[in-house]
Design a protein around this motif. Structure first.
Motif: not given
Length: 206
Positions: A68-71, A119-121, A124-127, A201-206
């Motif tokens: 999704f984010a190869d850049q 990486l997880m930060a 956050e920029r890629y829904p 660890v919570d990655f569910s925030k919009p």
């Protein structure tokens, strides 16, 4: 009394004396040092097991994000390199009594933790990544693994503290001098009390 009768009586008494002596020695702590040593080694094995579990998740995680984010190549490269450092590090046989080797191991794992955090930060920029089924599954696995790592490290730290205390305090110190002169203090993780807590660890925030 015949010799046979005396032998018949003496043998059970001798066996009973041996059993009583063994129980007395067990009760006074003769086995405490090896028992605590084995507990610490078992806890260390669980630490390695959980770190390997996390390492095994990284390739799929990187591939999922890359789709999704190869850049975001720099971040993906950092994670890959950090994983390589953890998998390529050579653990000496004496790592549990070698503070320098333990620190190198700890630093390598901390490097991977930091890279995964970055990486997880980015995620956050890629829904689209956050909502993908593959990522959601990996997210759940990583969250659970990070929790297990924290628990395994805590258990290891506690086991090592118990072992190290035993060999330098009475009566364990006497047993060490008499029977276990090879026993050495074990190295532990240099982790702050805050880090020892199980992370959320919570990655569910919009």
């Amino acid at each position: 009394m015949t010799a046979a009768m005396r032998t018949f009586i003496v043998r059970p008494i001798a066996v009973l004396a041996i059993i009583v002596a063994a129980l007395s020695m067990a009760g006074c702590g003769i086995n405490t040092i090896p028992t605590k040593e084995q507990q610490a080694k078992a806890a260390w094995s669980e630490v390695l097991n959980q770190y390997k579990r996390r390492s095994d998740l990284v390739p799929n995680l990187v591939e999922t994000v890359k789709g999704f984010a190869d850049q975001e190549k720099s971040v993906l490269i950092d994670v890959t390199k950090a994983r390589e450092q953890t998998t390529n590090i050579q653990l000496p046989a004496d790592i549990l009594t070698n503070p320098d080797a333990m620190k190198k191991f700890q630093d390598a794992q901390a490097g991977l933790s930091g890279a995964l955090g970055r990486l997880m930060a980015v995620v956050e920029r890629y829904p689209d990544i956050k909502s993908g089924q593959n990522f959601l599954a990996l997210q759940s696995e990583l969250s659970g693994t990070e929790n297990r790592i924290a628990i395994a490290r805590r258990d290891y730290i506690q086991a090592v503290q118990a072992y190290n205390t035993e060999i330098v305090t009475f009566p364990g110190r006497l047993w060490k001098m008499a029977l276990y002169p090879q026993a050495k203090e074990m190295a532990t993780f240099d982790i702050s009390p805050e880090e020892q807590k199980v992370p959320k660890v919570d990655f569910s925030k919009p």
